[in-house]
Design a protein around this motif. Structure first.
Motif, short mmCIF file in Angstrom:
data_model
loop_
_atom_site.label_atom_id
_atom_site.label_comp_id
_atom_site.label_asym_id
_atom_site.label_seq_id
_atom_site.Cartn_x
_atom_site.Cartn_y
_atom_site.Cartn_z
N PRO A 164 -7.98 5.77 -6.59
CA PRO A 164 -8.73 5.18 -5.54
C PRO A 164 -8.31 3.86 -5.31
N GLN A 165 -7.84 2.98 -6.48
CA GLN A 165 -7.21 1.62 -6.43
C GLN A 165 -6.00 1.48 -5.81
N GLN A 166 -5.48 1.98 -5.26
CA GLN A 166 -4.10 1.92 -4.39
C GLN A 166 -4.25 1.83 -3.01
N PRO A 167 -4.14 0.90 -2.55
CA PRO A 167 -4.66 0.39 -1.32
C PRO A 167 -3.06 1.37 -0.41
N VAL A 168 -3.90 1.93 0.80
CA VAL A 168 -3.18 3.18 1.37
C VAL A 168 -3.13 2.48 3.15
N HIS A 190 -12.20 5.54 -2.37
CA HIS A 190 -10.94 4.74 -1.99
C HIS A 190 -11.13 3.05 -1.66
N ARG A 191 -10.51 2.70 -2.84
CA ARG A 191 -11.39 1.13 -2.17
C ARG A 191 -10.66 0.92 -1.14
N ASP A 192 -9.83 1.32 -0.25
CA ASP A 192 -8.96 0.07 0.44
C ASP A 192 -8.40 1.34 1.57
N ALA A 193 -8.62 1.12 2.29
CA ALA A 193 -7.97 3.15 3.15
C ALA A 193 -8.10 2.26 4.87
N PRO A 214 0.41 -1.11 -0.58
CA PRO A 214 0.12 0.08 -0.13
C PRO A 214 0.82 1.27 -0.07
N VAL A 215 0.81 2.16 -0.52
CA VAL A 215 0.60 3.78 -0.07
C VAL A 215 0.67 3.84 1.02
N VAL A 216 1.97 4.24 2.01
CA VAL A 216 1.99 5.02 2.99
C VAL A 216 2.13 6.44 3.72
N ILE A 217 0.84 6.92 4.14
CA ILE A 217 0.84 8.60 4.23
C ILE A 217 1.17 8.46 5.46
N TYR A 273 -8.97 9.61 8.73
CA TYR A 273 -8.77 10.22 7.09
C TYR A 273 -9.01 9.44 6.25
N ALA A 274 -8.70 8.16 7.27
CA ALA A 274 -8.64 6.69 6.66
C ALA A 274 -10.25 6.30 6.26
N ALA A 275 -11.43 7.10 7.47
CA ALA A 275 -12.73 6.92 6.97
C ALA A 275 -13.35 7.92 5.39
N LEU A 276 -12.34 9.25 5.46
CA LEU A 276 -12.87 10.58 4.58
C LEU A 276 -11.94 9.85 3.27
N LEU A 277 -11.10 9.08 3.38
CA LEU A 277 -10.58 8.20 2.26
C LEU A 277 -11.82 7.33 1.56
#
Length: 438
Positions: free
Chosen positions: A389-393, A415-418, A350-353, A406-410
């Motif tokens: 939006p398809q990239q897991p975060v 976004h498919r998988d935050a 996943p992209v780690v932010i 912020y994950a809930a906002l995504l």
């Protein structure tokens, strides 16, 4: 009234009644202690002067710099005091969250040193934190520093025990109020006033803190209170939390209905006071008295208001603001333990932010993560986060509270998988997982 020095004007602030038709409480007289009218603009003027004045001559002799771990009103007052006495002032902090205060400190000639850290608060027990290392250096016997040490210096509390509290009693014609309500930051004013009042009679002391995942200038969250050396839980009969939205609501009442131009901290104290006092049963013919503190002025917080309530400044409301995320939306977010997150990173890439401040990120962060500071992340959400939006975060913050929201906002944005890292960077570090520096 004539003074020989501006510091002589510190204290003696008025106690002003809140009109009953405004607060709506039955059988209760509510008063505001207007600490915003101290000469440098806040309740911190008292503590800053009390902590510094006896050491200023020695500091001049040794050409020492006045130093404090502060990004707010204490720093502002000390910058003025240091400048008056020909001394440099350094504000050491993990993060300047209020732009207006930072600009004012620079205008006053302060040096601002933002140190990296894994969290936004001082943790004296963490020997690896740069901010903690600086704190320990400052508390040693070193002549090049006049370190006022607001978080642990009893002179902070003493300033209010000797003056602020007795002033309240004197202005109430010698009576001790039934209730005292104060926001808790360094805990100097709240504990100092409480001690003074209790030495003279019975009083209910109520503390006010910020909601766990929220930010109100000058106020700690309940989780952060243990990091303040002056905080004594036995001081308080109850501690209530307030959100930033509630603080602004209370501030608006003071500003618009009472002519009291207090800031968000004052609004938080007023909101919490009215809410809690509404639970008090007053017998017919009886009257109770309550006092809260107006810590500082509203003018320093326009950016804070603009970010959270743009409509108040006649600006368009944000469609996708993290503060509009509901608890139901938060409940839909998957919060991963450290072990689960490590496995998911290895498997799904996943992209780690990392949502922390840039200085904290540079110090230590998860390998391969990118840094988008929470405020910037919130701004980007208005037009879309630059991640497919398809990239897991996986979102990361200091202790796992902000990242959930912020994950809930995504997820709201499609976004498919935050997901969120439970316990944040602190949990990752404590589990012995790898952290890297920039």
């Amino acid at each position: 009234m004539r003074y020989e020095s501006i510091t002589d004007a510190i204290g003696g602030t008025p106690l002003v009644a809140i009109p009953p038709e405004v607060h709506g409480l039955v059988g209760i007289d509510l008063y505001a202690k207007l600490e915003m009218l101290n000469p440098f603009g806040s309740v911190k003027d008292r503590a800053a002067w009390n902590m510094a004045r006896e050491r200023l001559d020695d500091a001049r002799r040794d050409a020492a710099a006045v130093v404090e771990l502060s990004s707010g009103n204490t720093a502002k007052a000390l910058a003025v005091i240091a400048g008056m006495h020909g001394l440099p002032f350094r504000s050491v902090t993990n993060r300047m969250k209020v732009p207006e205060i930072k600009d004012l400190l620079l205008l006053l000639g302060a040096q601002i040193e933002e140190l990296p850290g894994q969290t936004e608060c001082l943790d004296p027990t963490d020997t690896e934190e740069p901010l903690t290392r600086m704190y320990r250096r400052l508390t040693e016997e070193r002549s090049e520093f006049l370190h006022t040490d607001q978080y642990f210096n009893p002179l902070n509390r003493q300033a209010h025990q000797d003056a602020t509290g007795p002033e309240i009693v004197a202005d109430l014609d010698g009576r001790v109020p039934d209730y005292f309500i104060a926001c808790v930051g360094t805990a100097g004013s709240s504990t100092g006033v409480a001690r003074a009042l209790r030495a003279r009679g019975a009083v209910g002391v109520w503390g006010v803190v910020a909601d766990r995942s929220d930010f109100i200038p000058g106020i700690r969250t309940a989780d952060e209170l243990t990091e303040v050396g002056l905080f004594d839980p036995d001081t308080f009969d109850r501690i209530d939390s307030v959100t930033s939205q509630q603080a602004i609501d209370g501030m608006l009442v003071l500003n618009r209905r009472c002519g009291i131009l207090g800031g968000p901290t004052a609004g938080a104290a007023y909101f919490a006071a009215v809410r809690a006092l509404g639970e008090v049963e007053v017998a017919p013919g009886e009257r109770k008295t309550a006092v809260f503190i107006v810590c500082d002025r509203v003018e320093s917080y326009m950016s804070y208001v603009r970010q959270r309530r743009p409509e108040l400044l006649q600006r368009p409301a944000r469609a996708n603001d993290v503060r509009t995320v509901s608890e139901d939306e938060v409940a839909q977010v998957r919060s991963l333990s450290v072990a689960e997150a490590a496995e998911w990173i290895e498997r799904e890439r996943p992209v780690v932010i990392d949502l922390r401040g840039s200085f904290a990120f540079r110090a230590l962060h998860l390998a391969g993560s990118i840094n988008i500071v929470d405020e910037v992340f919130g701004e980007l959400a208005q037009d879309g986060i630059p991640v497919s939006p398809q990239q897991p975060v996986l979102l990361v913050c200091p202790v796992g509270e902000q990242s959930l929201r912020y994950a809930a906002l995504l997820k709201r944005l499609g976004h498919r998988d935050a997901r969120s890292l439970a316990g944040g960077v602190v949990a990752w570090r404590d589990a012995g997982q790898r952290l890297v520096s920039a």
